[in-house]
Design a protein around this motif. Structure first.
Motif, PDB file in Angstrom:
ATOM      1  N   GLU A 124      -2.061  15.054  13.595  1.00  0.00           N
ATOM      2  CA  GLU A 124      -0.893  14.490  12.901  1.00  0.00           C
ATOM      3  C   GLU A 124       0.110  15.588  12.526  1.00  0.00           C
ATOM      4  O   GLU A 124       1.316  15.363  12.503  1.00  0.00           O
ATOM      5  CB  GLU A 124      -1.345  13.730  11.652  1.00  0.00           C
ATOM      6  CG  GLU A 124      -1.830  12.328  12.004  1.00  0.00           C
ATOM      7  CD  GLU A 124      -2.540  11.645  10.848  1.00  0.00           C
ATOM      8  OE1 GLU A 124      -2.564  12.201   9.728  1.00  0.00           O
ATOM      9  OE2 GLU A 124      -3.085  10.541  11.081  1.00  0.00           O
ATOM     10  N   ARG A 125      -0.401  16.773  12.218  1.00  0.00           N
ATOM     11  CA  ARG A 125       0.501  17.884  11.868  1.00  0.00           C
ATOM     12  C   ARG A 125       1.420  18.251  13.027  1.00  0.00           C
ATOM     13  O   ARG A 125       2.498  18.791  12.838  1.00  0.00           O
ATOM     14  CB  ARG A 125      -0.305  19.132  11.466  1.00  0.00           C
ATOM     15  CG  ARG A 125      -1.239  18.944  10.297  1.00  0.00           C
ATOM     16  CD  ARG A 125      -0.497  18.805   8.973  1.00  0.00           C
ATOM     17  NE  ARG A 125       0.092  20.039   8.512  1.00  0.00           N
ATOM     18  CZ  ARG A 125      -0.382  20.784   7.515  1.00  0.00           C
ATOM     19  NH1 ARG A 125      -1.466  20.406   6.880  1.00  0.00           N
ATOM     20  NH2 ARG A 125       0.227  21.886   7.133  1.00  0.00           N
ATOM     21  N   TYR A 126       0.943  17.977  14.248  1.00  0.00           N
ATOM     22  CA  TYR A 126       1.761  18.276  15.441  1.00  0.00           C
ATOM     23  C   TYR A 126       2.482  17.026  15.944  1.00  0.00           C
ATOM     24  O   TYR A 126       3.102  17.052  17.007  1.00  0.00           O
ATOM     25  CB  TYR A 126       0.882  18.831  16.575  1.00  0.00           C
ATOM     26  CG  TYR A 126      -0.035  19.938  16.136  1.00  0.00           C
ATOM     27  CD1 TYR A 126       0.474  21.154  15.698  1.00  0.00           C
ATOM     28  CD2 TYR A 126      -1.420  19.770  16.141  1.00  0.00           C
ATOM     29  CE1 TYR A 126      -0.369  22.162  15.277  1.00  0.00           C
ATOM     30  CE2 TYR A 126      -2.270  20.779  15.718  1.00  0.00           C
ATOM     31  CZ  TYR A 126      -1.738  21.959  15.280  1.00  0.00           C
ATOM     32  OH  TYR A 126      -2.573  22.961  14.857  1.00  0.00           O
ATOM     33  N   GLN A 127       2.318  15.912  15.195  1.00  0.00           N
ATOM     34  CA  GLN A 127       2.882  14.611  15.585  1.00  0.00           C
ATOM     35  C   GLN A 127       2.395  14.190  16.977  1.00  0.00           C
ATOM     36  O   GLN A 127       3.163  13.721  17.816  1.00  0.00           O
ATOM     37  CB  GLN A 127       4.403  14.645  15.507  1.00  0.00           C
ATOM     38  CG  GLN A 127       4.833  14.758  14.063  1.00  0.00           C
ATOM     39  CD  GLN A 127       6.291  15.093  13.920  1.00  0.00           C
ATOM     40  OE1 GLN A 127       6.877  15.742  14.777  1.00  0.00           O
ATOM     41  NE2 GLN A 127       6.865  14.666  12.833  1.00  0.00           N
ATOM     42  N   THR A 128       1.106  14.428  17.210  1.00  0.00           N
ATOM     43  CA  THR A 128       0.488  13.993  18.469  1.00  0.00           C
ATOM     44  C   THR A 128      -0.717  13.130  18.110  1.00  0.00           C
ATOM     45  O   THR A 128      -1.140  13.098  16.958  1.00  0.00           O
ATOM     46  CB  THR A 128      -0.005  15.192  19.301  1.00  0.00           C
ATOM     47  OG1 THR A 128      -1.004  15.910  18.556  1.00  0.00           O
ATOM     48  CG2 THR A 128       1.130  16.135  19.654  1.00  0.00           C
ATOM     49  N   THR A 129      -1.288  12.476  19.126  1.00  0.00           N
ATOM     50  CA  THR A 129      -2.570  11.805  18.916  1.00  0.00           C
ATOM     51  C   THR A 129      -3.662  12.812  19.233  1.00  0.00           C
ATOM     52  O   THR A 129      -3.418  13.826  19.891  1.00  0.00           O
ATOM     53  CB  THR A 129      -2.703  10.576  19.836  1.00  0.00           C
ATOM     54  OG1 THR A 129      -2.446  10.997  21.169  1.00  0.00           O
ATOM     55  CG2 THR A 129      -1.729   9.489  19.429  1.00  0.00           C
ATOM     56  N   MET A 130      -4.874  12.536  18.759  1.00  0.00           N
ATOM     57  CA  MET A 130      -5.995  13.434  19.024  1.00  0.00           C
ATOM     58  C   MET A 130      -6.313  13.433  20.521  1.00  0.00           C
ATOM     59  O   MET A 130      -6.263  12.390  21.156  1.00  0.00           O
ATOM     60  CB  MET A 130      -7.209  12.988  18.203  1.00  0.00           C
ATOM     61  CG  MET A 130      -8.392  13.923  18.257  1.00  0.00           C
ATOM     62  SD  MET A 130      -7.941  15.631  17.842  1.00  0.00           S
ATOM     63  CE  MET A 130      -9.355  16.495  18.474  1.00  0.00           C
TER      64      MET A 130
END
Ligand SMILES: C[S@@+](CC[C@H](N)C(=O)[O-])C[C@H]1O[C@@H](n2cnc3c(N)ncnc32)[C@H](O)[C@@H]1O
Length: 199
Positions: A124-130
Motif C-alpha cells: 500500500e505504501r507503494y500504491q500497488t497490490t501485493m
C-alpha cells in the motif's frame, strides 16, 4: 567463480568480518549484521539499507549485466545496472510488472537483485497490490542458465526446483525494532526446456 572465491572477495572488498560459510551440504549460510550502516540513503520507504548493495556487489565481481527488480530508488552509484519497477516515478529502464516481465529481455542479464514488498501493508505504501511471489519466480525462469537471483524478503518465494537451486541463505539483521530479513541466492539451473532435443 565458485562460492569460496566469492566469499574471499566479499571479505577483501568490503573489509567486513567473515560471516558467510560453506555448509556441509554445499550451500552458503551466514548472517549480515548491518550495524551503523543500516540507514537508507534515499530515505525511500523499504529502500535497501546502506551497505547492502556493496555487500552483494562484492559477492558477484564476475557479473556484467545486472538487473534491479522492484528497483524503487535503488542507489545505482553503489551497484550500477538496469532497473524495473511498476511505478514510473523513478524513471526505471523498464516500467513493468515483475509478475510477467513482458518488456524485459531477461536473457541479457546474469544477475537479478529483487526487493519485493513484504506484505499487503508495505505494498500500500507503494500504491500497488501485493505481488504473487511464485509468479515473479516463474517469469524469472526466462533467465539464462547460470544467472543468479538475489532475493531479499521475509518469505522464501515458491520456485521450481528444476529451474532454480538455492545456493546461499543469509540472515540480515538491520537494527533494533526492524524486521529480520533473509537474502536467498538462487541459481538458474538447466531446466527441461533448456535441454536440446536429440537429433
Ligand atoms: C521494497 S521497495 C524496493 C526499494 C528499493 N530496493 C530501493 O532501494 O529503493 C519495492 C518496490 O517494488 C515496486 N513494486 C511493487 N509491485 C510491483 C510489481 N508488481 N512489479 C514491479 N515493481 C513493483 C514498488 O513500486 C517499490 O518501488
Amino acid at each position: 567463480m565458485d562460492w569460496p572465491m566469492r566469499i574471499d572477495n566479499y571479505v577483501a572488498e568490503t573489509g567486513f568480518p567473515r560471516s558467510l560459510f560453506m555448509g556441509e551440504d554445499g550451500r552458503v549460510v551466514g548472517t549480515w549484521i548491518m550495524g551503523n550502516n543500516y540507514r537508507v540513503k534515499s530515505a525511500y520507504y523499504g529502500g535497501y539499507p546502506a551497505g547492502y548493495l556493496r555487500r552483494v556487489r562484492a559477492l558477484f565481481p564476475d557479473k556484467r549485466h545486472v538487473l534491479h527488480l522492484f528497483s524503487g530508488k535503488v542507489d545505482l552509484a553503489a551497484f550500477s545496472g538496469d532497473t524495473v519497477d511498476i511505478n514510473a516515478q523513478f524513471n526505471p529502464t523498464y516500467i513493468d510488472d515483475a509478475q510477467t516481465l513482458e518488456r524485459v529481455p531477461l536473457g541479457n542479464y546474469d544477475l537479478v537483485l529483487a526487493d519485493p514488498p513484504y506484505s499487503v501493508e508495505d505494498a500500500e505504501r507503494y500504491q500497488t497490490t501485493m505481488v504473487k511471489r511464485n509468479s515473479v519466480m516463474r517469469a524469472l525462469q526466462r533467465l539464462s542458465p547460470g544467472a543468479h537471483v538475489v532475493w531479499l524478503d521475509q518469505v522464501l518465494p515458491m520456485y521450481r526446483k528444476d529451474f532454480f537451486a538455492i545456493e546461499a541463505v543469509i540472515g540480515m539483521v538491520k537494527s533494533t525494532n526492524h524486521r529480520f530479513r533473509v537474502v536467498t541466492v538462487f541459481r538458474r539451473q538447466l531446466g527441461e526446456e533448456d535441454v536440446p532435443l536429440p537429433v
